[in-house]
Write an enzyme that holds these catalytic residues in place. Structure first.
Site, PDB file in Angstrom:
ATOM      1  N   GLY A  20      -2.551   3.656   2.462  1.00  0.00           N
ATOM      2  CA  GLY A  20      -2.709   3.631   1.013  1.00  0.00           C
ATOM      3  C   GLY A  20      -2.493   4.988   0.384  1.00  0.00           C
ATOM      4  O   GLY A  20      -1.938   5.906   1.001  1.00  0.00           O
ATOM      5  N   THR A  55      -5.054   6.963  -0.852  1.00  0.00           N
ATOM      6  CA  THR A  55      -6.147   7.886  -0.538  1.00  0.00           C
ATOM      7  C   THR A  55      -6.671   7.752   0.887  1.00  0.00           C
ATOM      8  O   THR A  55      -7.252   8.705   1.411  1.00  0.00           O
ATOM      9  CB  THR A  55      -7.324   7.680  -1.518  1.00  0.00           C
ATOM     10  OG1 THR A  55      -7.775   6.316  -1.432  1.00  0.00           O
ATOM     11  CG2 THR A  55      -6.892   7.972  -2.948  1.00  0.00           C
ATOM     12  N   HIS A  56      -6.484   6.582   1.512  1.00  0.00           N
ATOM     13  CA  HIS A  56      -7.014   6.362   2.857  1.00  0.00           C
ATOM     14  C   HIS A  56      -6.007   5.606   3.717  1.00  0.00           C
ATOM     15  O   HIS A  56      -5.144   4.891   3.205  1.00  0.00           O
ATOM     16  CB  HIS A  56      -8.326   5.568   2.820  1.00  0.00           C
ATOM     17  CG  HIS A  56      -9.460   6.319   2.208  1.00  0.00           C
ATOM     18  ND1 HIS A  56      -9.757   6.238   0.858  1.00  0.00           N
ATOM     19  CD2 HIS A  56     -10.377   7.179   2.743  1.00  0.00           C
ATOM     20  CE1 HIS A  56     -10.801   7.007   0.596  1.00  0.00           C
ATOM     21  NE2 HIS A  56     -11.192   7.577   1.711  1.00  0.00           N
ATOM     22  N   VAL A  57      -6.145   5.797   5.012  1.00  0.00           N
ATOM     23  CA  VAL A  57      -5.430   4.997   6.007  1.00  0.00           C
ATOM     24  C   VAL A  57      -6.476   4.246   6.813  1.00  0.00           C
ATOM     25  O   VAL A  57      -7.416   4.860   7.343  1.00  0.00           O
ATOM     26  CB  VAL A  57      -4.570   5.866   6.938  1.00  0.00           C
ATOM     27  CG1 VAL A  57      -3.905   4.996   8.010  1.00  0.00           C
ATOM     28  CG2 VAL A  57      -3.523   6.633   6.144  1.00  0.00           C
ATOM     29  N   GLY A 116       2.636  -6.880  -4.215  1.00  0.00           N
ATOM     30  CA  GLY A 116       2.185  -5.871  -3.264  1.00  0.00           C
ATOM     31  C   GLY A 116       2.095  -6.425  -1.853  1.00  0.00           C
ATOM     32  O   GLY A 116       1.613  -7.544  -1.637  1.00  0.00           O
ATOM     33  N   LEU A 117       2.555  -5.626  -0.894  1.00  0.00           N
ATOM     34  CA  LEU A 117       2.536  -6.064   0.501  1.00  0.00           C
ATOM     35  C   LEU A 117       1.114  -6.362   0.965  1.00  0.00           C
ATOM     36  O   LEU A 117       0.880  -7.334   1.698  1.00  0.00           O
ATOM     37  CB  LEU A 117       3.172  -4.984   1.381  1.00  0.00           C
ATOM     38  CG  LEU A 117       3.203  -5.233   2.888  1.00  0.00           C
ATOM     39  CD1 LEU A 117       3.949  -6.525   3.224  1.00  0.00           C
ATOM     40  CD2 LEU A 117       3.824  -4.039   3.610  1.00  0.00           C
ATOM     41  N   ASP A 118       0.149  -5.547   0.552  1.00  0.00           N
ATOM     42  CA  ASP A 118      -1.242  -5.791   0.953  1.00  0.00           C
ATOM     43  C   ASP A 118      -1.765  -7.099   0.384  1.00  0.00           C
ATOM     44  O   ASP A 118      -2.494  -7.839   1.061  1.00  0.00           O
ATOM     45  CB  ASP A 118      -2.132  -4.623   0.545  1.00  0.00           C
ATOM     46  CG  ASP A 118      -2.020  -4.261  -0.926  1.00  0.00           C
ATOM     47  OD1 ASP A 118      -1.016  -4.622  -1.561  1.00  0.00           O
ATOM     48  OD2 ASP A 118      -2.932  -3.583  -1.443  1.00  0.00           O
TER      49      ASP A 118
END
Length: 244
Positions: free
Chosen positions: A14, A16-18, A83-85
Site C-alpha cells: 500500500g 503506508t504499509h506492506v 482497485g485490485l485490493d
C-alpha cells in the site's frame, strides 16, 4: 513436495504499509505488517505474490516474484479502474463465504464493494476512513488535534464535552450512520448472503455493526486470501531439475 517447498509469501503493498502473509500451501500461517518505505526482503527462492495497491516501491522482477493484475482476478464484470485490493477481497469473500456478498474494507479509504449471486460486480462506494478524516481535521484547521482510534475503547458519546471526544463522535457516529444506510439498501436488493468487514479499522467498526445483521462477519485477511486463490489459479508448476 515437502512442506518447506510449499511455503510462500503474499504481500499487499500500500501507500503506508506492506502486509505480509506467510502461507503453507493454501493455509495462512502468519501475518506481519511493516512500513511501506522499508525495503522488501524475503528468503531466497521463495515465491512472492504481490498485490500493489499503493505507491510504495516494488521489488525487481524475477522468476520468484509475481505481480497480480486486475485481469487475473476472476471476478465477473469489473470496471477497468476497480482497485485490485477491492477485487481480491470481494472475490475471496464470495468463494469462501458464498454469493451474493458485500465487503466493507475499512482502511485508509473505507470502501464498500458488492457482487450478486453469480459473482458479478454490482458496484460500491469509497469514502475517507477513520484515520484520514481525523488527519484532515488536524491538517486543515488551526487548533483541532489529531485524535487516535483505539479498537478497545467504548463508542464516544454523541454529545461530547471535550474536543477530542467531539471529533471522535462526529467521525464515528456519522460513519456508522452512513454504513447502516448502505447495509439497509443492500439488504433490500439482496435479502440473503454474507456481509464481510475487513481492513485495519474493521476491528473497531465490527462490534458496532454486528448487531445490524446476523450474517455480518469479521475477516481481517480477505485480500491475502484473494492472492492465495489467484496463485492457485495462475501459478506455473515448476518441474524438478532433470524431469522430462
Amino acid at each position: 513436495m515437502s512442506s518447506e517447498a510449499e511455503r510462500w509469501l503474499a504481500a499487499v503493498v500500500g501507500n503506508t504499509h506492506v502486509r505480509w502473509g506467510w502461507f503453507a500451501g493454501e493455509s495462512l500461517v502468519k501475518v506481519e505488517q511493516f512500513p511501506a518505505h522499508q525495503p522488501l526482503s524475503w528468503p531466497e527462492e521463495t515465491e512472492l505474490w504481490l498485490a500493489a495497491v499503493g505507491s510504495a516501491p516494488l521489488p525487481p522482477r524475477s522468476p520468484w516474484v509475481h505481480c497480480l493484475e486486475l485481469s487475473q482476478v476472476p471476478l465477473r464484470d469489473p470496471y477497468p479502474s476497480l482497485g485490485l485490493d477491492r477485487a481480491l477481497a470481494l472475490w475471496a469473500a464470495g468463494i469462501r463465504y458464498g454469493w451474493p456478498c458485500l465487503v466493507i474494507d475499512a482502511g485508509t479509504a473505507l470502501t464498500l464493494t458488492g457482487a450478486d449471486a453469480e459473482g458479478s460486480l454490482v458496484g460500491g462506494a469509497i469514502l475517507p476512513g477513520l484515520g484520514l478524516q481525523a488527519q484532515a481535521l488536524a491538517d486543515h484547521t488551526a487548533r483541532l488535534p489529531k485524535v487516535e482510534w483505539d479498537p478497545g475503547a467504548p463508542i464516544p458519546p454523541r454529545w461530547a464535552r471535550n474536543t477530542g471526544a467531539a471529533i471522535r463522535s462526529g467521525i464515528l457516529h456519522t460513519l456508522l450512520a452512513g454504513l447502516r444506510d448502505f447495509l439497509a439498501d443492500w439488504r433490500r436488493r439482496f435479502p440473503q448472503g454474507p456481509l464481510l468487514v475487513t481492513g485495519g479499522d474493521g476491528e473497531l467498526l465490527y462490534p458496532h455493526l454486528r448487531p445490524l445483521d446476523a450474517e455480518l462477519r469479521w475477516d481481517p485477511h480477505l485480500v491475502l486470501r484473494g492472492i492465495a486463490g489467484c496463485r492457485q489459479l495462475h501459478r506455473v508448476v515448476r518441474k524438478p531439475s532433470g524431469a522430462e
